[in-house]
Design a protein around this motif. Structure first.
Motif, PDB file in Angstrom:
ATOM      1  N   LEU A 212     -17.317  19.953 -30.605  1.00  0.00           N
ATOM      2  CA  LEU A 212     -17.242  21.408 -30.718  1.00  0.00           C
ATOM      3  C   LEU A 212     -18.554  22.047 -30.269  1.00  0.00           C
ATOM      4  CD1 LEU A 212     -15.409  22.102 -34.113  1.00  0.00           C
ATOM      5  CD2 LEU A 212     -14.625  22.758 -31.831  1.00  0.00           C
ATOM      6  N   ARG A 220     -13.258  22.250 -26.203  1.00  0.00           N
ATOM      7  CA  ARG A 220     -13.425  23.043 -27.428  1.00  0.00           C
ATOM      8  C   ARG A 220     -12.122  23.731 -27.824  1.00  0.00           C
ATOM      9  NH1 ARG A 220     -19.137  26.238 -26.394  1.00  0.00           N
ATOM     10  NH2 ARG A 220     -20.523  24.658 -27.291  1.00  0.00           N
ATOM     11  N   LEU A 256     -18.159  29.778 -31.712  1.00  0.00           N
ATOM     12  CA  LEU A 256     -17.203  29.849 -30.605  1.00  0.00           C
ATOM     13  C   LEU A 256     -16.489  31.191 -30.559  1.00  0.00           C
ATOM     14  CD1 LEU A 256     -15.543  26.308 -30.715  1.00  0.00           C
ATOM     15  CD2 LEU A 256     -17.575  27.067 -29.503  1.00  0.00           C
ATOM     16  N   ALA A 275     -11.397  29.127 -25.349  1.00  0.00           N
ATOM     17  CA  ALA A 275     -12.036  28.479 -26.488  1.00  0.00           C
ATOM     18  C   ALA A 275     -12.248  29.474 -27.618  1.00  0.00           C
ATOM     19  CB  ALA A 275     -13.370  27.871 -26.064  1.00  0.00           C
TER      20      ALA A 275
END
Length: 426
Positions: A212, A220, A256, A275
């Motif tokens: 990640l 991801r 993210l 992502a």
């Protein structure tokens, strides 16, 4: 290549994994009919005959046997299980046209010189078969490909991902992840999702966190889809609590949601948006479980979600996409605002209330998420005078009036009226 009609569950339309028969003579896949009965239905889904107390499920072993024979029959040359053969003959046959069993053996072989290249080739064949044939997908699931693929993704790396990026190991991880996602059952009730419990291992969870943090955008996004499945699957309830309680997972997942953060490698905007959206959906799925919300708030999920909403409302995503997870983000904020700690977090977040106001009614959307935005604002404004003032200053009254004139649902309108009434009392 299609599945024969008789081999499909009439509820899910997927191939039977555990066929059972009701007293009406109709056969269903066990997870599907159990979910139907658990919802309080007391009729046969196909015939609508009343069941009364006769809800016993009788295993249909004959049908299961026929399906297993059909899956392994020689007419499906890509899918049959090979007969034992001498090593030389087996290798020659595998090289000419690999069977599923041969592909699985290749993926299970230990790392050695040349093994990475062979695994990449095998994974590409698995991906092609899974994308072209529902029979192929069913066969690979029944033959136990999912645990093998997940093991390739979450093995203990010999070197940090940053040192292996671009090499065969990274390619194997990415391909194995995409193959696993292609084989994963769509139903959250599927027992096959139990293979995700491999993440209970500390080493596997550490591998997920490392990917990640340092993986490419597509990797991801795929990992976030796995986390979403973990949060929603019946077979991974204990794992979902482990994930929600892990500071390392939150530290890797929440960044993210940002669209301006640094990436480990230059990535196309589409990959970055994918992502980010997948991360939002994963966070929303985790926050749907009440026991997970305290950890989510503690690790900063509220601020990250509101930041994503601010970005989505800024117009920067108009050309590049990436705003598709806004309803999920709003649903997560509403869920977190159900607690006192969540409401405080929303009220304290810089521009948080304003971000919610901007999603009450949006001209360029179908009002998806409006109900969640209004519900979150209502919860926060009930307890915070400062939030009420900020919402009023951001033009919430105009947004609410526009929403009331739109084609939104009755619940959204009821909550909008409640918020208007609350603001009038200021």
């Amino acid at each position: 290549m299609s599945i024969p009609h008789l081999f499909r569950c009439p509820i899910s339309l997927d191939i039977f994994t555990d066929p059972v028969t009701l007293c009406t003579g109709q056969t269903y896949d066990r997870p599907c009919i159990e979910r139907w009965l658990a919802a309080g239905h007391r009729t046969c889904p196909v015939t609508m005959q009343p069941l009364g107390d006769a809800t016993a499920l009788v295993p249909n072993r004959t049908l299961r046997h026929l399906i297993e024979r059909w899956l392994s029959t020689d007419q499906h040359h890509h899918h049959h299980l090979p007969e034992p053969a001498a090593p030389a003959a087996e290798a020659e046959a595998d090289a000419e046209e690999p069977s599923l069993a041969a592909l699985k053996r290749c993926l299970q072989q230990p790392d050695a010189a040349g093994a990475g290249k062979a695994k990449v080739g095998a994974l590409k064949k698995v991906m092609t078969l899974a994308s072209e044939s529902d029979v192929g997908r069913a066969c690979m699931v029944q033959l136990g490909f999912l645990p093998v693929l997940l093991q390739l993704v979450f093995h203990a790396p010999a070197a940090p991902p940053s040192e292996r990026r671009g090499g065969e190991a990274a390619v194997v991880e990415e391909l194995a992840l995409q193959c696993a996602l292609g084989l994963m059952p769509s139903s959250a009730a599927s027992p096959q999702l139990g293979c995700l419990n491999v993440l209970k291992s500390e080493a596997s969870l550490a591998s997920l966190v490392a990917l990640l943090e340092r993986g490419r955008g597509r990797t991801r996004a795929g990992l976030c889809r796995l986390l979403e499945a973990v949060a929603t699957a019946a077979a991974t309830r204990e794992l979902a609590l482990v994930v929600a309680a892990s500071p390392r997972v939150w530290q890797a997942l929440l960044p993210l949601l940002r669209h301006d953060g640094p990436a480990p490698t230059p990535a196309p905007p589409h990959d970055a948006h994918a992502a980010s959206d997948a991360a939002v959906r994963a966070v929303a799925a985790i926050c749907a479980s009440e026991p997970a919300r305290g950890g989510a708030i503690h690790h900063g999920a509220v601020g990250a979600l509101l930041g994503h909403l601010s970005w989505a409302a800024s117009g920067k995503c108009a050309s590049g996409g990436g705003a598709g997870a806004v309803p999920s983000a709003l649903a997560a904020v509403e869920a977190l605002a159900a607690s006192e700690a969540g409401r405080r977090a929303v009220a304290r977040a810089p521009g948080g209330t304003r971000a919610l106001v901007r999603h009450v009614f949006m001209m360029n959307s179908s009002n998806d998420g409006s109900e969640h935005a209004v519900a979150a604002l209502l919860a926060v404004c009930r307890e915070s005078r400062a939030a009420r003032s900020e919402a009023a200053g951001a033009g919430v009254v105009t947004q609410l009036l526009l929403l009331l004139q739109s084609q939104c649902g009755a619940r959204a309108k009821a909550k909008a009226r409640s918020l208007l009434k609350l603001l009038k009392s200021m």
